[in-house]
Write a protein that holds these residues in place. Structure first.
Motif, mmCIF file in Angstrom:
data_model
loop_
_atom_site.group_PDB
_atom_site.id
_atom_site.type_symbol
_atom_site.label_atom_id
_atom_site.label_comp_id
_atom_site.label_asym_id
_atom_site.label_seq_id
_atom_site.Cartn_x
_atom_site.Cartn_y
_atom_site.Cartn_z
ATOM 1 N N TYR A 99 9.839 49.464 69.065
ATOM 2 C CA TYR A 99 11.218 49.769 69.437
ATOM 3 C C TYR A 99 11.479 51.248 69.175
ATOM 4 O O TYR A 99 11.171 51.748 68.086
ATOM 5 C CB TYR A 99 12.212 48.947 68.620
ATOM 6 N N ILE A 149 7.344 46.061 65.143
ATOM 7 C CA ILE A 149 7.758 44.742 64.682
ATOM 8 C C ILE A 149 6.695 43.719 65.064
ATOM 9 O O ILE A 149 6.288 43.649 66.222
ATOM 10 C CB ILE A 149 9.119 44.349 65.279
ATOM 11 N N ASN A 157 14.692 53.482 69.016
ATOM 12 C CA ASN A 157 16.148 53.330 68.951
ATOM 13 C C ASN A 157 16.864 54.676 68.916
ATOM 14 O O ASN A 157 16.693 55.451 67.964
ATOM 15 C CB ASN A 157 16.535 52.552 67.686
ATOM 16 N N TYR A 172 9.225 57.693 56.250
ATOM 17 C CA TYR A 172 8.630 56.369 56.348
ATOM 18 C C TYR A 172 9.561 55.401 55.627
ATOM 19 O O TYR A 172 9.793 55.539 54.426
ATOM 20 C CB TYR A 172 7.247 56.347 55.697
ATOM 21 N N LYS A 198 14.957 56.209 65.602
ATOM 22 C CA LYS A 198 14.240 55.334 64.673
ATOM 23 C C LYS A 198 13.233 54.530 65.481
ATOM 24 O O LYS A 198 13.597 53.874 66.458
ATOM 25 C CB LYS A 198 15.218 54.389 63.967
ATOM 26 N N VAL A 250 8.422 44.332 59.693
ATOM 27 C CA VAL A 250 8.917 45.553 60.340
ATOM 28 C C VAL A 250 8.487 46.790 59.563
ATOM 29 O O VAL A 250 8.735 46.906 58.362
ATOM 30 C CB VAL A 250 10.464 45.527 60.451
ATOM 31 N N TYR A 251 7.838 47.697 60.287
ATOM 32 C CA TYR A 251 7.520 49.030 59.771
ATOM 33 C C TYR A 251 8.350 50.017 60.579
ATOM 34 O O TYR A 251 8.222 50.066 61.804
ATOM 35 C CB TYR A 251 6.028 49.345 59.940
ATOM 36 N N SER A 252 9.207 50.793 59.903
ATOM 37 C CA SER A 252 10.093 51.714 60.613
ATOM 38 C C SER A 252 9.883 53.149 60.164
ATOM 39 O O SER A 252 9.435 53.409 59.038
ATOM 40 C CB SER A 252 11.559 51.321 60.397
ATOM 41 N N ARG A 297 8.703 48.896 54.215
ATOM 42 C CA ARG A 297 8.380 47.699 55.012
ATOM 43 C C ARG A 297 9.397 46.606 54.739
ATOM 44 O O ARG A 297 9.782 46.377 53.589
ATOM 45 C CB ARG A 297 6.980 47.240 54.627
ATOM 46 N N GLU A 298 9.824 45.925 55.802
ATOM 47 C CA GLU A 298 10.756 44.807 55.679
ATOM 48 C C GLU A 298 10.061 43.550 56.203
ATOM 49 O O GLU A 298 9.285 43.617 57.147
ATOM 50 C CB GLU A 298 12.011 45.046 56.507
ATOM 51 N N SER A 315 10.355 51.498 65.324
ATOM 52 C CA SER A 315 9.971 50.339 64.521
ATOM 53 C C SER A 315 8.840 49.601 65.212
ATOM 54 O O SER A 315 8.906 49.359 66.418
ATOM 55 C CB SER A 315 11.148 49.374 64.339
#
Length: 136
Positions: A121, A109, A123, A80, A105, A91-93, A83-84, A107
């Motif tokens: 997303y 968003i 990726n 995990y 990855k 964004v939670y990735s 958070r950004e 995300s």
């Protein structure tokens, strides 16, 4: 009425994903688009948005994300990511492994300046899949 809806969306955005431990989050998709690298390793163009109605579940109990497409896409969460947030996005990735054991990855968003719309997303090194999603 619209301001109430916006307020509820804001509450979910601020508090809804804060406690990712031991919860399941259910989403629906409304569209999908794909971006691929060409034979020279350069990113091409996004495909036209295709309308799709799929279920997506983020299950932190089982540490996985599932996209219920015709061929089920199962992503086991390995890590995990913190958070950004910036002026435009939250964004939670998650670092994941898919059904085939490939690392990717994912995300989720939230677009703050686009009426808090959400996108998922996925990726990979050679392509990216984006789903427009909403909470159910």
């Amino acid at each position: 009425m619209n301001s109430i809806r916006t307020f509820i969306v804001l509450l979910f955005t601020v508090f809804g994903l804060q406690e990712l431990q031991s919860q399941a989050y259910h989403f629906k998709t409304s569209g999908v688009s794909v971006l691929q690298k060409n034979e020279r390793g350069k990113w091409g163009e996004w495909s036209n948005l295709e309308l799709v109605n799929l279920s997506v579940v983020l299950d932190t109990n089982k540490h996985r994300i599932v996209v219920y497409s015709q061929e089920i896409q199962l992503f086991n969460i390995l890590d995990y990511i913190e958070r950004e947030e910036n002026d435009t996005d939250i964004v939670y990735s998650f670092m994941c492994k898919d059904n085939d054991g490939r690392e990717c990855k994912l995300s989720i968003i939230t677009r703050k300046k686009q009426d808090f719309r959400k996108q998922l997303y996925i990726n990979y090194d050679d392509h990216i899949i984006v789903y427009n999603i909403f909470t159910v």
